[in-house]
Structures are given as C-alpha cells and as structure tokens.
Design a protein around this motif. Sequence first.
Motif, mmCIF file in Angstrom:
data_model
loop_
_atom_site.group_PDB
_atom_site.id
_atom_site.type_symbol
_atom_site.label_atom_id
_atom_site.label_comp_id
_atom_site.label_asym_id
_atom_site.label_seq_id
_atom_site.Cartn_x
_atom_site.Cartn_y
_atom_site.Cartn_z
ATOM 1 N N GLY A 1 -2.877 3.908 -4.622
ATOM 2 C CA GLY A 1 -1.447 4.008 -4.372
ATOM 3 C C GLY A 1 -0.732 2.734 -4.019
ATOM 4 N N GLY A 2 -1.279 1.587 -4.407
ATOM 5 C CA GLY A 2 -0.623 0.328 -4.069
ATOM 6 C C GLY A 2 -0.575 -0.620 -5.240
ATOM 7 N N ASN A 3 -0.094 -1.796 -5.003
ATOM 8 C CA ASN A 3 -0.115 -2.829 -6.037
ATOM 9 C C ASN A 3 -0.185 -4.209 -5.391
ATOM 10 O OD1 ASN A 3 2.900 -2.046 -5.508
ATOM 11 N ND2 ASN A 3 2.990 -4.128 -6.331
ATOM 12 N N SER B 1 -3.801 9.142 4.545
ATOM 13 C CA SER B 1 -5.086 9.461 3.943
ATOM 14 C C SER B 1 -5.424 8.491 2.814
ATOM 15 C CB SER B 1 -5.065 10.897 3.402
ATOM 16 O OG SER B 1 -6.296 11.222 2.793
ATOM 17 N N THR B 2 -4.449 8.229 1.942
ATOM 18 C CA THR B 2 -4.668 7.304 0.825
ATOM 19 C C THR B 2 -4.855 5.881 1.328
ATOM 20 O OG1 THR B 2 -3.243 8.698 -0.553
ATOM 21 C CG2 THR B 2 -3.743 6.509 -1.376
ATOM 22 N N LEU B 3 -4.062 5.495 2.315
ATOM 23 C CA LEU B 3 -4.135 4.153 2.878
ATOM 24 C C LEU B 3 -5.510 3.876 3.488
ATOM 25 C CD1 LEU B 3 -2.664 1.510 3.748
ATOM 26 C CD2 LEU B 3 -2.094 2.694 5.870
ATOM 27 N N GLY C 1 0.815 -1.191 0.000
ATOM 28 C CA GLY C 1 0.000 0.000 0.000
ATOM 29 C C GLY C 1 0.858 1.254 0.000
ATOM 30 N N PRO C 2 0.252 2.423 0.168
ATOM 31 C CA PRO C 2 0.996 3.680 0.189
ATOM 32 C C PRO C 2 2.083 3.688 1.268
ATOM 33 C CG PRO C 2 -1.367 4.071 0.070
ATOM 34 C CD PRO C 2 -1.191 2.611 0.343
ATOM 35 N N GLY C 3 3.163 4.396 0.991
ATOM 36 C CA GLY C 3 4.222 4.558 1.975
ATOM 37 C C GLY C 3 5.021 3.307 2.259
#
Length: 248
Positions: A120-122, A214-216, A90-92
């Motif tokens: 924001g992840g893969n 926030s994105t997570l 995920g993000p970060g």
Amino acid sequence: MAGHSKFKNIMHRKGAQDKKRSNLFSKLSREITVAAKMGTPDPDMNPRLRLAVNTAKAQSMPKDNIQRAIDKATAGDDENYEEVRYEGYGPGGSAIIVETLTDNRNRTATAVRTAFSKHGGNLGTEGSVVHGFERLGFILYPATAGSEDKVLEAAMEAGAEDIASSEDGHEIWTAADDLHQVAADLEKVLGEAETVKLAWKPNLTVDMDEKNASTLLKLMDVLDDDDDVQTVWGNYDISDEVMEKVSD
C-alpha cells in the motif's frame, strides 16, 4: 521539556525486533564494522562507534560479537558498505524513512521498492519526505532508571532538549551534535541507557485506522527482515486500541 514523542510508534516495534535476534545482531555488527572503518576502532575516540557499541550492548549482544565486528574493520576485509537512505509513503498517507547499509545499491533499492509497492505504499525520491522530520539524538532509559523528576533534572543538567516520561520509560531528545556528550553525562548519573542513537523525529504524526495500521505493520515487518535495512522511521501513530485489534 514537554510532549510525548511516541517513539514506540515512530521507531518500529522494538519487541518485534527482539524476537529476531540473529537478524538484529547481523545489522548491529554491520553498523559497528562500518563505524570502526570510518574512524578509529576505539569507541572512546570514535563517537559513531561508541553509539553503535552502546546500542549493541542494550540489545544484549555478546561482547565477543561486538569485538569481532570491530576486528573485522581493522582486518582489511573486502566488504564495503555505503549508507543509502530511502524515502516513501506508506498506507494512510504515512511518511517513511528507511536507512540502509548496503554493498549492492541495485539489490537494496529493488527490495525496498517492492516492499512499498506490495504493501500500500510507494517509494519516493530523495528529499520527498525527510522535510517533515527533524534529525535529533535519542536516548531511551527504562522506567527503573529513576523517577521522572530525577531523570528530568539529569537530562536538563546534561543539556538535553526534550524529555518525555511514562510507564514505558524515559525518552530523551538532544541536538544531533550533542548526542555523544549528553549520553556520556547521563550515563554517569543514570547508568547505561537502553538506546542511544541518531533518530528522525516527525514534526507531525498521522493517526492510523485499523485497516491502514494492519497493512503498515506488514510493510514494517518486511523491511525489518531485510538484512540491508538498519532502521525504519515513520510519522504514523497507532493508538493502543487499534494496535490491540491488529495484533490479534
């Protein structure tokens, strides 16, 4: 017996799940039915079913709903669910494990992959992140269950491996194979737990800044809303300060 597990972070916000009662009850019912199908429909003789029923009770799921889910397993219905675990990033740089019960692998895989890519992840391959987690039993008691000393003594007596107490409650960790017995022994002393389940505990956590947090959390919300997704685990840590900012 030290160290804070930060369970409120690694198991996505319980408060958010509580607001979605219908969706939550549907997931709990599915787990109860699958557990009852895999063994006997008697919770006392089926550890997985007992855990599922205890979790449902902790979420205030009506007894009639629980019984219907058990009865569904013995009625010979055509619904067959399989457990599928997805792993991704995920993000970060956070690592995320998604546990699902699905009757359509293609549908579930597409939904999970889309959720990751849009936030924001893969999605990774099987085994890509699980090596950074440990499979353990987790028991959660509210702070009202007793003092830190009382709960610590009860947990050690029951054979727990780790405990962390705070104003939010008492988090107790056990070996996965010991979860059922430790939970039963604790119940005799402390009463019924708020949560009893198998968990993925990260070996290390990753701090999230405001943007990534926030994105997570948006990713977690999308995954939580998916009927096939049972539980989402991650190695992220969102500080109270950051959580306050992204919750505004």
